[in-house]
Design an enzyme around this catalytic site. Structure first.
Site, PDB file in Angstrom:
ATOM      1  N   HIS A 140       1.192  -0.979  -0.022  1.00 44.90           N
ATOM      2  CA  HIS A 140      -0.062  -0.007   0.362  1.00 44.90           C
ATOM      3  C   HIS A 140       0.849   1.147  -0.263  1.00 44.90           C
ATOM      4  O   HIS A 140       0.743   1.587  -1.104  1.00 44.90           O
ATOM      5  CB  HIS A 140      -1.053   0.172   1.458  1.00 44.90           C
ATOM      6  CG  HIS A 140      -1.885  -0.962   1.421  1.00 44.90           C
ATOM      7  ND1 HIS A 140      -3.201  -1.459   0.528  1.00 44.90           N
ATOM      8  CD2 HIS A 140      -1.745  -1.655   2.459  1.00 44.90           C
ATOM      9  CE1 HIS A 140      -3.881  -2.584   1.157  1.00 44.90           C
ATOM     10  NE2 HIS A 140      -3.001  -3.032   1.508  1.00 44.90           N
TER      11      HIS A 140
HETATM   12  O1  RIB Z   1      -5.117  -0.177   4.160  1.00 49.79           O
HETATM   13  C1  RIB Z   1      -3.958   0.228   4.743  1.00 49.79           C
HETATM   14  C2  RIB Z   1      -3.362   1.505   5.203  1.00 49.79           C
HETATM   15  O2  RIB Z   1      -3.762   1.732   6.421  1.00 49.79           O
HETATM   16  C3  RIB Z   1      -1.717   1.381   4.752  1.00 49.79           C
HETATM   17  O3  RIB Z   1      -1.007   3.028   4.804  1.00 49.79           O
HETATM   18  C4  RIB Z   1      -1.320   0.811   6.376  1.00 49.79           C
HETATM   19  O4  RIB Z   1       0.184   1.025   6.526  1.00 49.79           O
HETATM   20  C5  RIB Z   1      -2.531   1.251   7.127  1.00 49.79           C
HETATM   21  O5  RIB Z   1      -1.715   2.341   7.384  1.00 49.79           O
END
Ligand code: RIB
Ligand code: CA
Length: 310
Positions: A245
């Site tokens: 992500h």
């Molecule tokens: O949904 C994924 C996000 O939420 C990423 O940034 C992970 O590190 C959490 O912060």
């Protein structure tokens, strides 16, 4: 033509994919990480701050960024953390093994405003966690914060299910009020949602083939901090690895052409129990907000492999 690196502030709830994102940012010639601010999300903010300071001791970036401790809880809501994904320490249980921190810590929102004042349109803020710090900076000195050139925000889920309940992405779920205020601020924003980040993953085998021939210390760090994150994905998603992500958000800040974006009006569901944190969008001709809808996975994977490990 090599342009000089752009000044960047990274706002992070330093979890596992955040740590991989920081490593990618430090090894991206397009970016110069001048500041890192922490926000409560994956883990409590003091753990996130300790994680950032410990990682800086190991990663030794060419330019040591300033570090600011930010919000310990969302604007209105109680804090929701994600120990099942990132461990109670936020780094898969390895935080305590990192060297004692040396870099000093200042107030996170002050640091965001100071960077906004100093760099103005040149500054890109890469937001990897809940948007609480950015909303607080906007509230405290709107004219200063609105000088920022662009925000690249990992968050939201539009045409895919959420990862925190059926409809919400975690960062927006934790602080939907902050997301609504920042997305509606008029500042140029690129939203990098689950729609594209869940198409970008790494596997344990990949990490293992990447490691040899690279810095053994960093390879060991990556494999150890990712162990629990990979186990979580094995149990919930059926593959031994993890979604990238936050590294994708950093890569988009470095090379925006990695994704195709659509100008959109974005609505965040701030209340309601089952719909809290839901994000929806309407395509419009012009908007300060653009949402990434497609990603060049092959190019991203090549960039991630070539830059993650020194
Ligand atoms: O949904 C994924 C996000 O939420 C990423 O940034 C992970 O590190 C959490 O912060
Ligand atoms: Ca994050």
């Amino acid at each position: 033509m090599n342009r000089s690196p752009r000044p960047v502030l990274i706002d992070t709830d330093t979890g596992v994919d955040d740590a991989l994102a920081l490593m990618l940012a430090f090894h991206s010639p397009e970016l110069s990480v001048r500041a890192i601010t922490t926000v409560a999300g994956n883990a409590p903010v003091d753990r996130c701050t300790r994680n950032v300071r410990g990682l800086l001791q190991v990663l030794h970036p060419a330019t040591v960024p300033e570090v600011g401790r930010g919000a310990s809880r969302p604007l209105r809501r109680a804090l929701t953390t994600a120990p099942e994904v990132h461990g109670t320490d936020g780094l898969g249980g390895i935080s305590a093994t990192l060297p004692a921190a040396r870099v000093p810590v200042v107030d996170g929102v002050d640091l965001i405003l100071r960077m906004s004042q100093r760099y103005g349109r040149l500054l890109t803020i890469i937001a990897l966690g809940p948007l609480t710090n950015l909303a607080r900076a906007l509230r405290r000195k709107p004219d200063v914060f609105r000088r920022v050139g662009r925000i690249v925000s990992m968050g939201g889920a539009f045409s895919v299910p959420g990862n925190t309940g059926p409809v919400a992405e975690f960062n927006v779920f934790v602080d939907p009020d902050a997301a609504a205020e920042v997305y509606g601020s008029g500042i140029p924003i690129t939203i990098v949602p689950l729609d594209v980040t869940e198409q970008c993953r790494f596997t344990r085998d990949e990490l293992r083939t990447l490691a040899p021939g690279r810095s053994p210390k960093i390879s060991r760090l990556v494999l150890s901090l990712a162990r629990g994150y990979m186990e979580y994905h094995r149990m919930t998603e059926g593959f031994v690895g993890g979604y990238l992500h936050d590294p994708l958000a950093v890569a988009v800040a470095a090379q925006p052409s990695l994704v195709r974006c659509e100008p959109s009006r974005v609505v965040v569901e701030r209340d309601g129990h089952s719909l809290r944190g839901m994000t929806s969008k309407v395509g419009v001709r012009r908007s300060s907000v653009e949402v990434a809808v497609q990603v060049n996975r092959t190019r991203f994977r090549r960039l991630f492999h070539s830059r993650l490990l020194p």
